[in-house]
Design a protein around this motif. Structure first.
Motif, PDB file in Angstrom:
ATOM      1  N   ILE A  10       0.822  -1.212   0.000  1.00 40.92           N
ATOM      2  CA  ILE A  10       0.000   0.000   0.000  1.00 40.92           C
ATOM      3  C   ILE A  10       0.857   1.264   0.000  1.00 40.92           C
ATOM      4  O   ILE A  10       0.348   2.354  -0.250  1.00 40.92           O
ATOM      5  N   PHE A  11       2.151   1.132   0.277  1.00 39.48           N
ATOM      6  CA  PHE A  11       3.041   2.287   0.269  1.00 39.48           C
ATOM      7  C   PHE A  11       3.567   2.609  -1.133  1.00 39.48           C
ATOM      8  O   PHE A  11       4.537   3.356  -1.284  1.00 39.48           O
ATOM      9  N   GLY A  12       2.946   2.042  -2.137  1.00 39.97           N
ATOM     10  CA  GLY A  12       3.314   2.365  -3.511  1.00 39.97           C
ATOM     11  C   GLY A  12       4.675   1.813  -3.873  1.00 39.97           C
ATOM     12  O   GLY A  12       5.019   0.687  -3.519  1.00 39.97           O
ATOM     13  N   ASP A  13       5.464   2.630  -4.549  1.00 41.10           N
ATOM     14  CA  ASP A  13       6.719   2.131  -5.100  1.00 41.10           C
ATOM     15  C   ASP A  13       7.926   2.416  -4.212  1.00 41.10           C
ATOM     16  O   ASP A  13       9.061   2.307  -4.652  1.00 41.10           O
ATOM     17  N   GLU A  14       7.704   2.771  -2.934  1.00 40.61           N
ATOM     18  CA  GLU A  14       8.844   3.045  -2.075  1.00 40.61           C
ATOM     19  C   GLU A  14       9.578   1.742  -1.750  1.00 40.61           C
ATOM     20  O   GLU A  14       9.016   0.639  -1.865  1.00 40.61           O
ATOM     21  N   SER A  15      10.813   1.845  -1.324  1.00 36.38           N
ATOM     22  CA  SER A  15      11.618   0.658  -1.038  1.00 36.38           C
ATOM     23  C   SER A  15      11.108  -0.057   0.208  1.00 36.38           C
ATOM     24  O   SER A  15      10.516   0.565   1.107  1.00 36.38           O
ATOM     25  N   LEU A  16      11.360  -1.353   0.263  1.00 30.60           N
ATOM     26  CA  LEU A  16      10.984  -2.131   1.435  1.00 30.60           C
ATOM     27  C   LEU A  16      11.675  -1.587   2.675  1.00 30.60           C
ATOM     28  O   LEU A  16      11.062  -1.503   3.753  1.00 30.60           O
ATOM     29  N   GLU A  17      12.936  -1.182   2.547  1.00 27.53           N
ATOM     30  CA  GLU A  17      13.653  -0.677   3.727  1.00 27.53           C
ATOM     31  C   GLU A  17      12.986   0.571   4.283  1.00 27.53           C
ATOM     32  O   GLU A  17      12.852   0.714   5.505  1.00 27.53           O
ATOM     33  N   ASP A  18      12.563   1.485   3.417  1.00 25.06           N
ATOM     34  CA  ASP A  18      11.883   2.686   3.899  1.00 25.06           C
ATOM     35  C   ASP A  18      10.602   2.323   4.646  1.00 25.06           C
ATOM     36  O   ASP A  18      10.273   2.921   5.673  1.00 25.06           O
ATOM     37  N   SER A  19       9.872   1.328   4.121  1.00 27.14           N
ATOM     38  CA  SER A  19       8.641   0.893   4.788  1.00 27.14           C
ATOM     39  C   SER A  19       8.942   0.281   6.152  1.00 27.14           C
ATOM     40  O   SER A  19       8.258   0.565   7.141  1.00 27.14           O
ATOM     41  N   LEU A  20       9.961  -0.564   6.212  1.00 32.90           N
ATOM     42  CA  LEU A  20      10.291  -1.221   7.476  1.00 32.90           C
ATOM     43  C   LEU A  20      10.764  -0.218   8.524  1.00 32.90           C
ATOM     44  O   LEU A  20      10.453  -0.367   9.710  1.00 32.90           O
TER      45      LEU A  20
END
Length: 273
Positions: A10-20
């Motif tokens: 749901i966070f679009g195309d941001e990196s997994l690390e940024d989400s974590l």
């Protein structure tokens, strides 16, 4: 008391690390990853999960027309079955317990042939992947969408009927509060009815925004989950206002909005809990 996660796509195309980083900052225990096994690097994902002290709570199956488990086209059903098996393998590799399955593709609001035939197609497909999941100690949860996103399993009564007909130990159910806000007359009554099969929960308000921004009263639901000693994840799945939820994965979002919704969701639910 509860373990909380967020559906990362749901966070679009941001990196997994940024989400974590965001999930760690706001006190989440897990992340639900999109079911795209061919595009996930297992080793790097494991390293990131360890770095941010987060678990992979679940794999969210992404069901497009080429992955339709109910299809009248045997080749499409076969592709869908193989896809779910890959998601099960992915879940096992990342130590997730759960894979979300939708019996049709998302957005299929009419059958290609007829409801009876496609119901049986979906049952047969889920039986096969359910047995594979059982062999790999993974739970499949059937997600009921709503009438605007599927014609087949569009409420929890139908989902219960589906799971009971599939009759595989590893095939259970999930509850999505957004879909329920459209389709269910009494949330606690239907949750009581399905409680023996309940293994996963998605949270979004009736507007599909973060919990607490709309009109849904989450207090009775949280009390109910406490009463049944629910021990699965509570997973946030707030989305932008798009007709097809999968479009969210292609959006270029604003990190401050993601931050606001991620914080709002867990703070609202923890306050109630």
């Amino acid at each position: 008391m509860f373990n909380y996660s967020v559906t990362q796509w749901i966070f679009g195309d941001e990196s997994l690390e940024d989400s974590l980083k965001r999930l760690q900052k706001y006190g989440y225990q897990g992340v639900e990853l999109a079911g795209e096994p061919d595009s996930i690097d297992i080793d790097s994902t494991k390293k990131l999960l360890r770095k941010y002290d987060l678990a992979c709570s679940s794999i969210c199956g992404i069901f497009n027309p080429e992955r339709d488990l109910s299809s009248s086209d045997a080749s499409i059903r076969k592709n869908g079955i193989e896809y779910v098996k890959k998601c099960i393998n992915l879940a096992k590799s990342l130590h997730a317990s759960t894979v979300i399955v939708v019996p049709t593709f998302v957005g299929k609001v009419n059958p290609d042939t007829n409801v009876t035939e496609e119901w049986q197609n979906a049952i047969s497909s889920v039986k096969e992947v359910g047995l594979y999941a059982k062999d790999n100690d993974i739970t499949i949860v059937i997600e009921a969408l709503n009438r605007y996103e599927t014609y087949l399993v569009s409420n929890l009564t139908l989902a219960l009927k589906f799971v009971e007909e599939a009759d595989v130990e590893s095939v259970k159910m999930m509850a999505d509060l957004f879909h329920m806000s459209i389709e269910e007359r009494d949330m606690i009554k239907i949750l009581s009815k399905i409680s023996r099969h309940l293994a996963h929960v998605h949270i979004a308000d009736n507007t599909r925004e973060a919990a607490g921004l709309g009109q849904t009263d989450f207090k009775p639901v949280i009390s109910f989950l406490k009463d049944i000693n629910y021990n699965g994840y509570i997973t946030m799945e707030f989305l932008p206002a798009v007709s097809n939820p999968y479009l969210a994965s292609e959006l270029h979002g604003e990190s401050n909005i993601f931050d606001d919704f991620t914080r709002q969701s867990i703070q609202h639910m923890k306050k109630i809990a």
